[in-house]
Structure formats: C-alpha cells, structure tokens
Design a protein around this motif. Structure first.
Motif, mmCIF file in Angstrom:
data_model
loop_
_atom_site.group_PDB
_atom_site.id
_atom_site.type_symbol
_atom_site.label_atom_id
_atom_site.label_comp_id
_atom_site.label_asym_id
_atom_site.label_seq_id
_atom_site.Cartn_x
_atom_site.Cartn_y
_atom_site.Cartn_z
ATOM 1 N N LYS A 180 0.936 -1.070 -0.060
ATOM 2 C CA LYS A 180 -0.091 -0.224 0.066
ATOM 3 C C LYS A 180 0.910 1.103 0.000
ATOM 4 O O LYS A 180 0.533 2.132 -0.792
ATOM 5 N N TYR A 181 1.997 1.283 0.707
ATOM 6 C CA TYR A 181 2.946 2.299 0.729
ATOM 7 C C TYR A 181 3.180 2.612 -0.606
ATOM 8 O O TYR A 181 3.421 4.025 -1.046
ATOM 9 N N LYS A 182 3.750 1.692 -1.294
ATOM 10 C CA LYS A 182 4.301 1.698 -2.695
ATOM 11 C C LYS A 182 3.185 2.392 -3.656
ATOM 12 O O LYS A 182 3.714 3.427 -4.338
ATOM 13 N N LYS A 183 2.159 1.807 -3.403
ATOM 14 C CA LYS A 183 1.013 2.547 -4.240
ATOM 15 C C LYS A 183 0.727 3.960 -3.746
ATOM 16 O O LYS A 183 0.585 4.880 -4.736
ATOM 17 N N ASP A 184 0.660 4.318 -2.527
ATOM 18 C CA ASP A 184 0.526 5.735 -1.835
ATOM 19 C C ASP A 184 1.487 6.538 -2.458
ATOM 20 O O ASP A 184 1.167 7.798 -2.966
ATOM 21 N N ILE A 185 2.946 6.431 -2.327
ATOM 22 C CA ILE A 185 3.739 7.212 -2.799
ATOM 23 C C ILE A 185 4.037 7.365 -4.409
ATOM 24 O O ILE A 185 4.591 8.417 -4.771
ATOM 25 N N THR A 186 3.439 6.576 -5.050
ATOM 26 C CA THR A 186 3.438 6.854 -6.566
ATOM 27 C C THR A 186 2.065 7.284 -7.078
ATOM 28 O O THR A 186 1.900 7.244 -8.697
ATOM 29 N N ALA A 187 1.072 7.559 -6.168
ATOM 30 C CA ALA A 187 -0.237 8.066 -6.493
ATOM 31 C C ALA A 187 -0.059 9.271 -7.368
ATOM 32 O O ALA A 187 0.849 10.141 -7.224
ATOM 33 N N PRO A 188 -0.848 9.368 -8.204
ATOM 34 C CA PRO A 188 -0.880 10.734 -9.269
ATOM 35 C C PRO A 188 -0.828 12.151 -8.467
ATOM 36 O O PRO A 188 -0.194 12.857 -8.528
ATOM 37 N N GLU A 189 -1.554 11.800 -7.223
ATOM 38 C CA GLU A 189 -1.858 13.078 -6.256
ATOM 39 C C GLU A 189 -0.404 13.348 -5.483
ATOM 40 O O GLU A 189 -0.282 14.309 -5.100
ATOM 41 N N MET A 190 0.486 12.306 -5.509
ATOM 42 C CA MET A 190 1.678 12.661 -4.920
ATOM 43 C C MET A 190 2.986 12.982 -5.835
ATOM 44 O O MET A 190 4.078 13.170 -5.417
ATOM 45 N N ALA A 191 2.562 13.196 -7.190
ATOM 46 C CA ALA A 191 3.623 13.329 -8.199
ATOM 47 C C ALA A 191 4.127 14.758 -7.822
ATOM 48 O O ALA A 191 5.560 14.849 -8.013
ATOM 49 N N GLY A 192 3.805 15.639 -7.619
ATOM 50 C CA GLY A 192 4.129 17.130 -7.229
ATOM 51 C C GLY A 192 5.093 17.048 -6.230
ATOM 52 O O GLY A 192 5.963 17.457 -6.150
ATOM 53 N N PHE A 193 4.505 16.219 -5.147
ATOM 54 C CA PHE A 193 5.542 16.281 -3.924
ATOM 55 C C PHE A 193 6.598 15.649 -4.277
ATOM 56 O O PHE A 193 7.827 15.657 -3.831
ATOM 57 N N SER A 194 6.454 14.138 -5.068
ATOM 58 C CA SER A 194 7.849 13.409 -5.423
ATOM 59 C C SER A 194 8.684 14.299 -5.866
ATOM 60 O O SER A 194 9.947 14.084 -5.889
ATOM 61 N N GLU A 195 8.249 14.932 -6.995
ATOM 62 C CA GLU A 195 9.197 16.002 -7.825
ATOM 63 C C GLU A 195 10.093 16.813 -6.741
ATOM 64 O O GLU A 195 11.184 17.168 -6.789
ATOM 65 N N GLU A 196 9.186 17.616 -5.963
ATOM 66 C CA GLU A 196 9.755 18.441 -5.029
ATOM 67 C C GLU A 196 11.090 17.698 -4.144
ATOM 68 O O GLU A 196 11.902 18.418 -3.820
ATOM 69 N N TRP A 197 10.413 16.739 -3.491
ATOM 70 C CA TRP A 197 11.465 15.886 -2.798
ATOM 71 C C TRP A 197 12.976 15.606 -3.444
ATOM 72 O O TRP A 197 13.569 15.985 -2.972
ATOM 73 N N GLY A 198 12.778 15.331 -4.754
ATOM 74 C CA GLY A 198 13.701 15.034 -5.501
ATOM 75 C C GLY A 198 14.641 16.280 -5.811
ATOM 76 O O GLY A 198 15.674 16.059 -5.928
ATOM 77 N N SER A 199 14.019 17.328 -5.556
ATOM 78 C CA SER A 199 14.967 18.438 -5.967
ATOM 79 C C SER A 199 15.685 18.921 -4.674
ATOM 80 O O SER A 199 16.648 19.734 -4.792
ATOM 81 N N TRP A 200 15.436 18.183 -3.629
ATOM 82 C CA TRP A 200 15.742 18.392 -2.256
ATOM 83 C C TRP A 200 17.191 17.268 -2.070
ATOM 84 O O TRP A 200 17.987 17.753 -1.328
ATOM 85 N N VAL A 201 17.162 16.188 -2.713
ATOM 86 C CA VAL A 201 17.886 15.209 -2.265
ATOM 87 C C VAL A 201 18.740 14.861 -3.535
ATOM 88 O O VAL A 201 18.492 14.872 -4.480
ATOM 89 N N SER A 202 19.698 14.076 -2.876
ATOM 90 C CA SER A 202 20.690 13.350 -4.050
ATOM 91 C C SER A 202 21.336 12.140 -3.223
ATOM 92 O O SER A 202 21.417 11.990 -2.148
ATOM 93 N N ASP A 203 21.638 11.317 -4.011
ATOM 94 C CA ASP A 203 22.802 10.091 -3.331
ATOM 95 C C ASP A 203 21.749 9.393 -2.323
ATOM 96 O O ASP A 203 22.212 9.415 -1.252
ATOM 97 N N TRP A 204 20.700 9.065 -2.550
ATOM 98 C CA TRP A 204 19.857 8.427 -1.747
ATOM 99 C C TRP A 204 19.419 6.947 -1.805
ATOM 100 O O TRP A 204 19.780 6.347 -3.089
#
Length: 103
Positions: A70-94
């Motif tokens: 469920k977590y995998k589905k939750d974090i890849t849901a369309p409504e999380m896309a913007g957040f995922s992109e923003e998180w990606g702008s903060w992190v590297s080498d994860w």
C-alpha cells in the motif's frame, strides 16, 4: 506486519540542512501525514559517527509503514507526483532500506 523504511540521503547541491529542516516541517511532514500507510514519520540530521567522523549521509528519514505494498502505491499515486518531484529537488545520492523487526 509493521515495517520501517529508512531513507538515507545527502542534500542536493546548493541546499543546506537548515533549509531542509524548514522545508521538511512545512511541506514534507504534512505530506507524510496525508499518506494512509504511514503511521509515523521522523527526520534526523546526522551529526557524527561513533568515531567522530562525518557520516556518509546528511539526513535520515524513519518511516513506520503499516503495509509495504500500500505504501508503494500511496507514494506513486498521481496526487503525490508534485510532492515526489519537489522531494527529488532536495535530495541526491539516496537509498531506501526497508526493515522488519527480528526481535
């Protein structure tokens, strides 16, 4: 079964730990609170290893997860896309380490 996920990462070039702390409180934690499969979410900044050297990663996120699929589905849901992109702008080498309790 309850799982813990540990995200270990460094910050993207130009980002500071202080900026990340502010962003995490204002954006990251509220986003995690909207994810049904997340029971707890904590951020930690690393400060040293036991021998006093600097750790390989600047930040560790500890996430208590009720259901991994469920977590995998939750974090890849369309409504999380913007957040995922923003998180990606903060992190590297994860890396994400998924754990289950042994004892």
């Amino acid at each position: 079964m309850i799982y813990k996920a540990y995200f270990l990462f460094n910050l993207a070039s130009g980002k500071t730990v202080e900026e990340y702390e502010k962003w995490s409180i204002e954006v990251n934690h509220p986003a995690a609170g909207r994810v049904e499969s997340i029971q707890e979410f904590h951020d930690y900044k690393t400060v040293a290893t036991l021998d006093g050297s600097m750790p390989a990663y600047q930040i560790i996120e500890e996430i208590l997860i009720s259901d991994v699929e469920k977590y995998k589905k939750d974090i890849t849901a369309p409504e999380m896309a913007g957040f995922s992109e923003e998180w990606g702008s903060w992190v590297s080498d994860w890396i994400c380490i998924l754990t289950e309790r042994v004892a």
